[in-house]
Scaffold this motif. Structure first.
Motif, PDB file in Angstrom:
ATOM      1  N   GLN A 214       0.754  -1.123   0.003  1.00  0.00           N
ATOM      2  CA  GLN A 214      -0.066  -0.177  -0.171  1.00  0.00           C
ATOM      3  C   GLN A 214       0.777   1.246  -0.093  1.00  0.00           C
ATOM      4  O   GLN A 214       0.476   2.100  -0.879  1.00  0.00           O
ATOM      5  CB  GLN A 214      -0.749   0.065   1.182  1.00  0.00           C
ATOM      6  CG  GLN A 214      -1.866   1.192   1.196  1.00  0.00           C
ATOM      7  CD  GLN A 214      -2.624   1.228   2.512  1.00  0.00           C
ATOM      8  OE1 GLN A 214      -2.598   0.601   3.301  1.00  0.00           O
ATOM      9  NE2 GLN A 214      -3.927   1.870   2.482  1.00  0.00           N
TER      10      GLN A 214
ATOM     11  N   VAL B 265       0.438   4.285  -2.828  1.00  0.00           N
ATOM     12  CA  VAL B 265       0.090   5.198  -2.669  1.00  0.00           C
ATOM     13  C   VAL B 265       1.174   6.482  -3.329  1.00  0.00           C
ATOM     14  O   VAL B 265       0.610   7.474  -3.774  1.00  0.00           O
ATOM     15  CB  VAL B 265      -0.231   5.675  -1.111  1.00  0.00           C
ATOM     16  CG1 VAL B 265      -0.493   7.264  -0.931  1.00  0.00           C
ATOM     17  CG2 VAL B 265      -1.587   4.885  -0.760  1.00  0.00           C
TER      18      VAL B 265
ATOM     19  N   ASN C 213       1.015   6.578  -7.009  1.00  0.00           N
ATOM     20  CA  ASN C 213      -0.468   7.231  -7.511  1.00  0.00           C
ATOM     21  C   ASN C 213      -0.297   8.473  -7.180  1.00  0.00           C
ATOM     22  O   ASN C 213      -1.055   9.376  -7.938  1.00  0.00           O
ATOM     23  CB  ASN C 213      -1.383   6.482  -6.628  1.00  0.00           C
ATOM     24  CG  ASN C 213      -1.814   4.989  -7.125  1.00  0.00           C
ATOM     25  OD1 ASN C 213      -1.395   4.551  -8.006  1.00  0.00           O
ATOM     26  ND2 ASN C 213      -2.758   4.353  -6.351  1.00  0.00           N
ATOM     27  N   THR C 214       0.073   9.004  -5.999  1.00  0.00           N
ATOM     28  CA  THR C 214       0.372  10.566  -5.935  1.00  0.00           C
ATOM     29  C   THR C 214       1.443  11.251  -7.021  1.00  0.00           C
ATOM     30  O   THR C 214       0.678  12.382  -7.403  1.00  0.00           O
ATOM     31  CB  THR C 214       0.943  10.704  -4.654  1.00  0.00           C
ATOM     32  OG1 THR C 214       0.222  10.248  -3.414  1.00  0.00           O
ATOM     33  CG2 THR C 214       1.008  12.269  -4.145  1.00  0.00           C
TER      34      THR C 214
ATOM     35  N   ARG D 117     -11.558  18.240  -7.328  1.00  0.00           N
ATOM     36  CA  ARG D 117     -10.154  18.210  -6.284  1.00  0.00           C
ATOM     37  C   ARG D 117     -10.317  17.512  -4.994  1.00  0.00           C
ATOM     38  O   ARG D 117      -9.634  16.738  -4.648  1.00  0.00           O
ATOM     39  CB  ARG D 117      -9.525  19.519  -6.561  1.00  0.00           C
ATOM     40  CG  ARG D 117      -8.980  19.947  -7.792  1.00  0.00           C
ATOM     41  CD  ARG D 117      -8.263  21.427  -7.728  1.00  0.00           C
ATOM     42  NE  ARG D 117      -7.939  21.752  -9.017  1.00  0.00           N
ATOM     43  CZ  ARG D 117      -8.712  22.568  -9.541  1.00  0.00           C
ATOM     44  NH1 ARG D 117      -9.950  23.076  -8.993  1.00  0.00           N
ATOM     45  NH2 ARG D 117      -8.417  23.143 -10.888  1.00  0.00           N
ATOM     46  N   ARG D 118     -11.643  18.087  -4.317  1.00  0.00           N
ATOM     47  CA  ARG D 118     -11.619  17.234  -3.027  1.00  0.00           C
ATOM     48  C   ARG D 118     -11.928  16.023  -3.087  1.00  0.00           C
ATOM     49  O   ARG D 118     -11.685  15.189  -1.974  1.00  0.00           O
ATOM     50  CB  ARG D 118     -12.725  17.940  -2.330  1.00  0.00           C
ATOM     51  CG  ARG D 118     -12.408  19.466  -1.728  1.00  0.00           C
ATOM     52  CD  ARG D 118     -13.564  19.987  -0.626  1.00  0.00           C
ATOM     53  NE  ARG D 118     -14.919  19.919  -1.213  1.00  0.00           N
ATOM     54  CZ  ARG D 118     -15.535  21.013  -2.044  1.00  0.00           C
ATOM     55  NH1 ARG D 118     -14.455  21.915  -1.968  1.00  0.00           N
ATOM     56  NH2 ARG D 118     -16.414  21.040  -2.526  1.00  0.00           N
ATOM     57  N   ALA D 119     -12.375  15.281  -4.015  1.00  0.00           N
ATOM     58  CA  ALA D 119     -12.651  13.788  -4.175  1.00  0.00           C
ATOM     59  C   ALA D 119     -11.671  13.081  -4.685  1.00  0.00           C
ATOM     60  O   ALA D 119     -11.680  11.864  -4.594  1.00  0.00           O
ATOM     61  CB  ALA D 119     -13.922  13.575  -5.184  1.00  0.00           C
ATOM     62  N   LEU D 120     -10.510  13.577  -4.955  1.00  0.00           N
ATOM     63  CA  LEU D 120      -9.463  13.022  -5.535  1.00  0.00           C
ATOM     64  C   LEU D 120      -8.518  12.298  -4.287  1.00  0.00           C
ATOM     65  O   LEU D 120      -8.505  12.610  -3.135  1.00  0.00           O
ATOM     66  CB  LEU D 120      -8.047  13.919  -6.269  1.00  0.00           C
ATOM     67  CG  LEU D 120      -8.802  14.319  -7.543  1.00  0.00           C
ATOM     68  CD1 LEU D 120      -7.952  15.402  -8.169  1.00  0.00           C
ATOM     69  CD2 LEU D 120      -8.877  13.230  -8.541  1.00  0.00           C
ATOM     70  N   SER D 121      -8.150  11.201  -4.618  1.00  0.00           N
ATOM     71  CA  SER D 121      -7.530  10.442  -3.486  1.00  0.00           C
ATOM     72  C   SER D 121      -6.189   9.481  -3.993  1.00  0.00           C
ATOM     73  O   SER D 121      -6.691   8.819  -4.821  1.00  0.00           O
ATOM     74  CB  SER D 121      -8.453   9.524  -2.572  1.00  0.00           C
ATOM     75  OG  SER D 121      -7.644   8.475  -2.008  1.00  0.00           O
ATOM     76  N   PRO D 122      -5.279   9.322  -3.335  1.00  0.00           N
ATOM     77  CA  PRO D 122      -4.130   8.330  -4.028  1.00  0.00           C
ATOM     78  C   PRO D 122      -4.420   6.769  -3.595  1.00  0.00           C
ATOM     79  O   PRO D 122      -3.397   6.298  -3.729  1.00  0.00           O
ATOM     80  CB  PRO D 122      -2.789   8.818  -3.422  1.00  0.00           C
ATOM     81  CG  PRO D 122      -3.377   9.613  -2.246  1.00  0.00           C
ATOM     82  CD  PRO D 122      -4.545  10.092  -2.449  1.00  0.00           C
ATOM     83  N   LEU D 123      -5.517   6.607  -3.197  1.00  0.00           N
ATOM     84  CA  LEU D 123      -5.761   5.152  -2.500  1.00  0.00           C
ATOM     85  C   LEU D 123      -6.495   4.419  -3.633  1.00  0.00           C
ATOM     86  O   LEU D 123      -6.976   3.312  -3.223  1.00  0.00           O
ATOM     87  CB  LEU D 123      -6.678   5.374  -1.181  1.00  0.00           C
ATOM     88  CG  LEU D 123      -5.754   5.955   0.072  1.00  0.00           C
ATOM     89  CD1 LEU D 123      -6.640   5.961   1.026  1.00  0.00           C
ATOM     90  CD2 LEU D 123      -4.501   5.439   0.311  1.00  0.00           C
TER      91      LEU D 123
END
Length: 95
Positions: A8, A12, A15-16, A37-43
């Motif tokens: 993981q 991450v 992905n970042t 933009r708030r909904a983006l996540s590197p997970l």
């Protein structure tokens, strides 16, 4: 299960870097709203297959920009040099 946790952290990180590369492009800066933009996540992990056969091509690499990689690679850890202590009341050897 431990191997998935070990997977993981680098996932991450990669992905970042990919998200930073995409978001630095002017086309996406204009297109995305603040809510996007708030909904983006590197997970995200749909591009990974943790339970199958891995075909590694050691002759190719991810197309990450050099600037993004240079900004995220930590430099050497150097301990700060403490000043030398001076004896109280003058120098040693004086009477």
């Amino acid at each position: 299960m431990l191997a998935l946790h070990l997977l993981q952290s680098p996932l991450v990180h990669v992905n970042t870097l990919l998200l930073q590369d995409i978001l630095s492009r002017e086309k996406w800066q204009k297109r995305l709203t603040d809510a996007d933009r708030r909904a983006l996540s590197p997970l995200f992990w749909t591009h990974m297959n943790p339970y199958g056969r891995f075909e590694l091509d050691m002759n190719s690499h991810l197309e990450l920009s050099a600037a993004a990689v240079a900004d995220t690679v930590p430099g050497p850890c150097i301990a700060p040099v403490a000043p030398t202590a001076q004896p109280v009341g003058g120098t040693a050897g004086q009477v």
